[in-house]
Design an enzyme around this catalytic site. Structure first.
Site, mmCIF file in Angstrom:
data_model
loop_
_atom_site.group_PDB
_atom_site.id
_atom_site.type_symbol
_atom_site.label_atom_id
_atom_site.label_comp_id
_atom_site.label_asym_id
_atom_site.label_seq_id
_atom_site.Cartn_x
_atom_site.Cartn_y
_atom_site.Cartn_z
ATOM 1 N N ASN A 926 0.767 -1.237 0.000
ATOM 2 C CA ASN A 926 0.000 0.000 0.000
ATOM 3 C C ASN A 926 0.803 1.294 0.000
ATOM 4 O O ASN A 926 0.256 2.343 -0.281
ATOM 5 C CB ASN A 926 -0.927 0.030 1.214
ATOM 6 C CG ASN A 926 -1.911 -1.095 1.200
ATOM 7 O OD1 ASN A 926 -2.673 -1.252 0.262
ATOM 8 N ND2 ASN A 926 -1.880 -1.916 2.237
ATOM 9 N N TYR A 927 2.051 1.226 0.375
ATOM 10 C CA TYR A 927 2.771 2.479 0.550
ATOM 11 C C TYR A 927 4.008 2.652 -0.315
ATOM 12 O O TYR A 927 4.512 3.751 -0.453
ATOM 13 C CB TYR A 927 3.172 2.638 2.016
ATOM 14 C CG TYR A 927 2.006 2.940 2.896
ATOM 15 C CD1 TYR A 927 1.396 4.181 2.854
ATOM 16 C CD2 TYR A 927 1.500 1.983 3.761
ATOM 17 C CE1 TYR A 927 0.314 4.463 3.648
ATOM 18 C CE2 TYR A 927 0.406 2.253 4.568
ATOM 19 C CZ TYR A 927 -0.186 3.503 4.509
ATOM 20 O OH TYR A 927 -1.258 3.776 5.291
#
Length: 975
Positions: A926-927
């Site tokens: 996600n990052y």
DNA sequence: ATGATGACTTGGTTCGAAAGCC
DNA sequence: GGCTTTCGAACCAAGTCATCAT
């Protein structure tokens, strides 16, 4: 059924819910915990104010925790990420890593401790209260002040409470949490009695309400201490000190004030010793208008107050209430006007809920159809037949070499759609429903009060949900039991309801055993059965697992409707244990293209609605009954819709990189702003940027009490002028998303520190730290700074940028593959630590570590042995023939291999140990801009599948295709 | 202007399957 | 071949944030 009935029973029977299941879980005896709970109740009245901050049991051990960890906790995180130069010898790095590791050990430590200190609640309490005092104030004087205030308040509290008590009585049930604390390692969040938490919340609200009164007191006291500066102020509002006060306060005339001040200040004997701030002050001489470093705290405050006088700068919470109060002056009590914002919200919410339910009942949907921009034209797309190789150099991959022809849609090479339109064509088969309930065989019995009871099908199903969870920690929690029992009774028929009134008398053991047996049976299925099952499942996936979107077949993420069950909220969720209803077609809204083949509802059913909204990405949705939230069926992460969004996200983050210096300058300047609101915003943004904190939306009462940056409360931070040789340390300790503890000791700039002191001044622990700030304000501001910028972009940005930097720093061209991967994992880990992605220590971690170490030892012996052999062979080779020389070479090679293996094992061991409490997956997924990883792989010749598994490769296909070895997160190519 | 809501992302746990091991 | 360990996918809760409704 009449709700009263059950609620009342809930009270008596569930206070002790932990012993509800016939001792199956080995609970302590009732009397004991009853006693405790009543004791606690009394106690609470006495210490209500303090209590409310102490709902978390862990706190008792926190002090010790901290002491123990004092040395461990490093500021590794704080090494300024803002400066891009990461320097450190490998030794240093190792140390740092060690520290990082330790930082995360707190979780285990805490858990262990909490389990050892589990039993004695009362002791706990003492601890807590003493601790509370210690931690709450940095100086003993503050402490005094705090105490006095509390005493004062307690008095009033008590009066009020006595009044309310009778009212509240039935709402509040006793709050003893399970007397036998079954803390497990995995139990990461702070165990706390949820009912007490409930109460705590109410208390908090009430406190906020009452704060007003307190502020009056404080206000007066302040006046006494600083008569000089105050003169001009008296006619003005004092916003910074009296956050919640409304006109009332301001209207007071001076003489009245003074008269009262004398009385009150004695009563509270507050000692606002601001002077010590001055003494310690080393002056910053930057010549700003308001240089707080140059002024004494109160002087400074005055200035702020003075300057901050616009309505704009009133605490958010009071803004509304003061508005509302204009003509309702009789304040004091529980009229609607005086209800805290949150509570009001709740009422509204309930109304809404009702309304919605009514609407639902009406069957017909009058939802305004959104404008549809529907063009059935199919886009031209660069199609490519790509061989998706499953083969990987890993051992795992070796065995299975499946080659699959998959059509890869290179959407990233296409033109983007017009704004807001997500698709032009969408066709799917609808969701798959949970299998119907299968009643228990007749030999599986349920007993109530020792007697066999045949339950109706509905009641039996719900009982089954509980029975399945019997050996789960949830069933030891009061809130869980209470909610379950309440909802269960709703499903019973009249007789059952009449009979079954006490969860403690229910015996689910037989049912539980049956389910276990069933699970066991499933595990032991024959090969054929398993294959058949698998095939069946594959067929299902084939039919329902994909959809057609704009001419392409794409995977659906979750095409199965969530089956009914008991709600498993995380942390101390007040709704845990509630029944999650079975979802029927009648609950479901289908979304698809107008011209598409509309999915068929199961026989005898019809959809709630079919709509054709191409501005959204979901295929189906329904409203879940526990939290009243909409749930969606959406596409798989590998889909265009998701991928494009992902890509866009990282582009925004990269854009931020270009502007971040300015933004930082900007907020640093704002630390000196004359406006309180702006200062708070600036400090909050600093945290969001530096610590990658989440934004921190406000939450409802009926959710677990967790916070993010904007919603931090005073109780969540502790200020220490000096700690472990570092100046101006802020200690964060709060529960974040998923009730995961965030603990961090952060040295901050002096200005930030002083600002925090200012924000905390005159506030209680339950008050908002940033009382003039919320996420909307923050994001509005951010969007003004840069289009598309929101708080979470900082998280993405800092995560990705950290990865890029760490990879630059850690990777050596000449390293072996294993070493390179270790470097990658370490870089990944740095990010996970930054983002506080924790996990429970995997089961058997200890064991597997031991095994590995044994292996290493064995390997070491082998190496030693090999060395000896090589030596011997060398000797022989010296004067020996060709044969001996060959032998020598052989031995040498063997030794090399052994050493290699040893190194690999050692790396593995470090990697695993460093990873035990850190979850890498989340940040990876996600990052981290995947292009950074892809480029790294390409640059250093690391096979991509070492970094991304198959699903991840699917998800990041765009990045794999797009990024070359020279891609850099921080450089945007100009076209 | 503000709160509510819908849409979408993030996040840890769980469970079954595959790989590894003996 | 059977048992153990590891890994990935599924699951679904819990965030964020923009937009809608009032």
């Amino acid at each position: 059924m009449d709700g009263d009935n059950s609620a009342g029973e809930g009270d008596s029977s569930l206070a002790n819910g932990s012993s509800a299941v016939n001792g199956l879980n080995g609970y302590s005896d009732n009397s004991k915990s009853d006693h405790k709970s009543s004791h606690r109740d009394k106690d609470r009245d006495k210490h209500r104010d303090k209590d409310k901050h102490k709902s978390k049991d862990h706190k008792s051990s926190r002090d010790k925790d901290r002491e123990r960890e004092k040395d461990k906790h490093s500021s590794s995180k704080d090494k300024d990420r803002h400066s891009s130069s990461h320097k450190s010898s490998s030794k240093d790095k190792d140390k740092e890593r060690e520290k990082d590791k330790d930082r995360h050990r707190h979780r285990d430590d805490k858990d262990k401790k909490s389990s050892s200190s589990s039993s004695s609640k009362d002791k706990d309490k003492e601890h807590r209260s003493s601790k509370e005092h210690k931690s709450s104030s940095s100086s003993s004087k503050d402490k005094e002040r705090e105490k006095d205030k509390e005493r004062e308040k307690e008095k009033r509290d008590k009066e009020r409470r006595d009044k309310e008590k009778s009212k509240d009585k039935d709402k509040k049930h006793s709050s003893s949490s399970s007397s036998k604390d079954k803390h497990r390692d995995k139990d990461r969040h702070h165990s706390s009695s949820s009912s007490s938490k409930d109460k705590d919340r109410k208390d908090r609200d009430k406190d906020r309400k009452e704060k007003k009164d307190d502020e009056v007191v404080k206000h007066k006291v302040e006046e006494e201490i600083k008569p000089l500066e105050m003169k001009q102020e008296d006619t003005q509002r004092d916003h910074s000190s009296s956050d919640d006060d409304d006109d009332k306060l301001v209207i007071k005339d001076e003489s009245q004030d003074e008269a009262e001040t004398n009385n009150m200040s004695q009563a509270s004997s507050c000692d606002y010793n601001y002077s010590h701030f001055d003494k310690n002050e080393t002056n910053f001489s930057e010549g700003e208008d308001v240089d707080m470093e140059n002024t004494s705290q109160d002087n400074f405050k005055e200035e702020v107050k003075e300057e901050v006088d616009s309505d704009e700068d009133v605490p958010l919470s009071s803004r509304v209430s003061s508005k509302r109060k204009i003509d309702d002056d009789d304040d004091e009590d529980d009229d609607d006007e005086d209800v805290p914002l949150n509570a009001r919200k709740k009422v509204k919410k309930e109304k809404k809920k009702k309304r919605r339910e009514e609407e639902d009942d009406e069957e017909e949907d009058f939802k305004p159809k959104k404008k549809k921009v529907k063009k059935e034209k199919k886009d031209k797309k660069p199609l490519q037949q790509v061989k998706k190789e499953e083969a990987s150099p890993t051992k795992r991959g070796k065995k299975k070499k499946v080659e699959e022809e998959v059509e890869v849609w290179k959407w990233w090479e296409e033109e983007k759609k017009e704004d807001g339109v997500k698709w032009n064509f969408l066709e799917h088969k609808g969701p798959v429903f949970a299998p119907a309930y299968e009643p228990l065989p007749s030999h599986v019995k349920f007993y109530y009060d020792g007697k066999e009871v045949k339950l109706s099908e509905e009641a039996e199903e719900v009982a089954g949900f509980y029975a399945k969870m019997l050996d789960h920690d949830y069933t030891t929690k009061d809130a869980f039991n209470k909610n379950f029992f309440h909802d269960w009774r709703e499903c019973m028929n009249k007789e059952e309801k009449k009979l079954i009134t006490d969860l403690k008398k229910c015996n689910f053991k037989k049912m539980h055993a049956y389910f276990m047996e069933l699970a066991e049976k499933n595990r032991n299925k024959t090969k054929e059965e398993k294959v058949a099952l698998k095939e069946k499942n594959e067929a299902l996936v084939k039919e329902y697992g994909t959809c057609v979107i704009d001419g392409h077949k794409e995977k659906i993420g979750n095409f199965r409707i969530e089956p009914p069950g008991l709600f498993r909220g995380r942390g101390e969720h007040p709704k845990m244990g509630k029944l999650k209803r079975r979802v029927e077609a009648e609950d479901i809204i289908i979304n698809c293209a107008k011209g598409s083949k509309i999915p068929e509802a199961p026989e005898g059913h019809r959809w709630k609605e079919v709509r054709h909204d191409n501005k959204v990405t979901w295929l189906a949705s329904w409203t879940e009954n526990v939290q009243n939230q909409v749930k969606y069926i959406m596409l798989n992460p590998s889909s265009k819709l998701k991928g494009e969004k992902d890509w866009q996200k990282y582009e925004t983050a990269r854009k931020l990189h270009q502007k971040v210096d300015k933004i930082r300058e900007n907020y640093q300047a704002d630390w000196k702003s004359k406006e309180m609101k702006i200062r708070q915003r600036a400090v909050a943004l600093y945290f969001i940027d530096k610590l990658a904190l989440r934004a921190g939306n406000e939450k409802d009462e009926d959710q677990a009490d967790t916070v993010g940056c904007c919603s931090l409360r005073v109780e969540h931070i502790e200020l220490q002028e000096e700690k472990d040789g570092k100046d101006y340390v802020v200690i964060f300790d709060f529960l974040g998303k998923d009730s995961i503890r965030y603990y961090n000791e952060v040295p901050v700039e002096k200005r930030v520190f002083k600002n925090l002191q200012l924000f905390m001044d005159n506030k209680k622990k339950g008050d908002d730290l940033f009382d003039r700030l919320n996420t909307q304000i923050m994001n509005k501001h951010l969007n003004d700074l840069m289009e598309g910028l929101t708080a979470k972009v900082f998280r993405t940005y800092n995560a990705s940028w950290t990865l890029q930097q760490q990879l630059d720093e850690l990777t050596n061209e000449d390293d072996s593959l294993a070493e390179k991967i270790l470097s990658y994992n370490r870089a990944n880990r740095a990010v996970a630590i930054l983002c506080n992605h924790q996990r429970a220590v995997p089961k058997g971690h200890e064991k597997s570590m031991e095994k590995l170490k044994e292996k290493i030892d064995a390997k070491r012996d082998q190496v030693k042995d090999g060395e000896r052999q090589v030596k011997d062979a060398q000797k022989e080779a010296k004067h020996g023939s060709v044969k001996e020389k060959v032998n020598y070479d052989k031995k040498k090679k063997m030794l090399e291999r052994l050493r290699d293996q040893l190194a690999r094992l050692e790396i593995q061991v470090t990697d695993r140990d460093e990873n035990k409490t850190i979850a890498l997956g989340t940040s990876k997924l996600n990052y981290l801009d995947p292009r950074i990883s892809v480029a790294w792989c390409k640059k250093y010749d690391v096979p991509i599948e070492k970094v991304y598994n198959k699903t991840q490769r699917d998800k990041f296909r765009w990045a794999i295709d797009m990024a070359g070895p020279d891609y850099r997160f921080d450089l945007i190519k100009k076209k």
